[in-house]
Design a protein around this motif. Structure first.
Motif, mmCIF file in Angstrom:
data_model
loop_
_atom_site.group_PDB
_atom_site.id
_atom_site.type_symbol
_atom_site.label_atom_id
_atom_site.label_comp_id
_atom_site.label_asym_id
_atom_site.label_seq_id
_atom_site.Cartn_x
_atom_site.Cartn_y
_atom_site.Cartn_z
ATOM 1 N N GLN A 92 0.880 -1.020 0.021
ATOM 2 C CA GLN A 92 -0.160 0.151 -0.009
ATOM 3 C C GLN A 92 0.827 1.365 -0.079
ATOM 4 O O GLN A 92 0.669 2.212 -0.778
ATOM 5 C CB GLN A 92 -0.869 -0.127 1.233
ATOM 6 N N GLN A 141 0.496 4.352 -2.588
ATOM 7 C CA GLN A 141 0.106 5.656 -2.042
ATOM 8 C C GLN A 141 1.299 6.530 -2.580
ATOM 9 O O GLN A 141 0.933 7.756 -2.864
ATOM 10 C CB GLN A 141 0.074 5.336 -0.446
ATOM 11 N N ILE A 201 -10.064 3.741 -2.533
ATOM 12 C CA ILE A 201 -10.730 2.986 -1.325
ATOM 13 C C ILE A 201 -12.134 3.260 -1.258
ATOM 14 O O ILE A 201 -13.138 2.285 -1.068
ATOM 15 C CB ILE A 201 -10.068 3.282 0.104
ATOM 16 N N SER A 203 -9.571 -4.718 -0.357
ATOM 17 C CA SER A 203 -9.471 -3.085 -0.520
ATOM 18 C C SER A 203 -8.332 -2.759 -1.025
ATOM 19 O O SER A 203 -7.068 -3.697 -0.790
ATOM 20 C CB SER A 203 -9.983 -2.820 0.890
ATOM 21 N N SER A 223 -6.544 -0.839 0.458
ATOM 22 C CA SER A 223 -5.657 -0.590 1.931
ATOM 23 C C SER A 223 -5.373 -1.851 2.416
ATOM 24 O O SER A 223 -5.453 -2.793 1.736
ATOM 25 C CB SER A 223 -6.928 -0.094 2.903
#
Length: 296
Positions: free
Chosen positions: A91, A95, A107, A240, A242
């Motif tokens: 992630q 990101q 998300i 997800s 995430s």
């Protein structure tokens, strides 16, 4: 697991397969989680094929037998569930590339799609069946451990407000599950667990099932340990962007079930809600509406 380790190879070689092997390949492509979790015979049954066809597909792909493919898919699933730290690393890279706003949008978009999935025509009967089971129960025992705990608590709270007899299986000194010993066939156990499944939740559900207590599951797969034993199950998507799996769909299910169960109660529910309102007013649980600023 969205794609299995043999997905691309099966797609590339699909046209060269015989019709029966194509049917077996289609099953493996469409059901990677089943390949990891179900026996070869059960997979063949679901694919409406002979077990020997699954073995022939494995040998066509260069394996000694179908168990080798199952092991490959099990290992892939295990790698996928390598833990929060490993996912957090992926992630962080994503990101850094996209930026905070873009990842947040991803998300939220994922959550939106998962909620929409619950409203699909094939999913709504599951919600209705679960609500009917729970509405007919004398007592609903609510169980959710670790991340699933707040989902079970949320439904328990809604049922408690609306007059349903609900028992949350949660307590100090290792006594949390003890009330299930009093459950009978006209009660129900509502249990929430998603992959990686909490061992104790599965064991309590197995015990309830052995005592004839109906089990209603909120889980993430047709072949999860809960879905395979449940009298009714509602399936939620949890993937997800995430590092942490999404619990938003499970919370949505709790709210929908709470509303549907209350609707089954009719006048009894209305009377219970009036008593709840009176109690909350008596103890001044909430700020008076007149003191809340509405903005300018």
């Amino acid at each position: 697991m969205d794609k299995g380790p043999l997905h691309d190879a099966l797609i590339a070689g699909f046209e060269a397969l015989s019709p029966q092997l194509q049917a077996a390949a289609r099953y493996v492509v469409d059901n990677p989680r089943d390949v990891a979790l179900l026996s070869m015979r059960e997979q063949a049954r679901r694919a409406e094929l002979q077990p020997a066809t699954m073995t022939r597909l494995a040998k066509h792909l260069g394996y000694d037998g179908y168990d080798a493919i199952r092991t490959l898919y099990k290992d892939a699933m295990r790698d996928r569930l390598a833990g929060f730290a490993g996912k957090a690393g992926a992630q962080a890279q994503h990101q850094k590339l996209l930026g905070d706003g873009a990842l947040a949008a991803e998300i939220l978009a994922s959550m939106r799609e998962q909620i929409a999935h619950l409203a699909a025509p094939h999913a709504l009967p599951r919600l209705a069946a679960a609500a009917t089971h729970l509405a007919q129960a004398r007592t609903v025992y609510c169980l959710g451990l670790r991340a699933s705990h707040p989902v079970a608590w949320h439904l328990h709270y809604i049922l408690s407000l609306s007059g349903g007899k609900s028992v949350l299986l949660d307590g100090i000194a290792g006594t949390g599950a003890d009330p299930i010993a009093q459950a009978e066939k006209d009660d129900a156990l509502l249990v929430v667990s998603i992959m990686p499944y909490t061992r104790t939740s599965i064991e309590i559900a197995e015990y309830a099932r052995s005592q004839g207590v109906p089990v209603i599951a909120v889980t993430d797969s047709e072949v999860s340990p809960l879905a395979l034993m449940a009298d009714a199950s509602v399936l939620v998507q949890t993937d997800s962007p995430s590092f942490f799996h999404s619990l938003v769909p499970a919370f949505a299910v709790a709210e929908v079930l709470g509303a549907l169960i209350a609707g089954h109660g009719g006048e009894r529910t209305l009377a219970a809600l009036k008593r709840s309102d009176a109690w909350l007013d008596a103890v001044q649980a909430h700020l008076p509406a007149s003191t809340v600023r509405t903005g300018s």
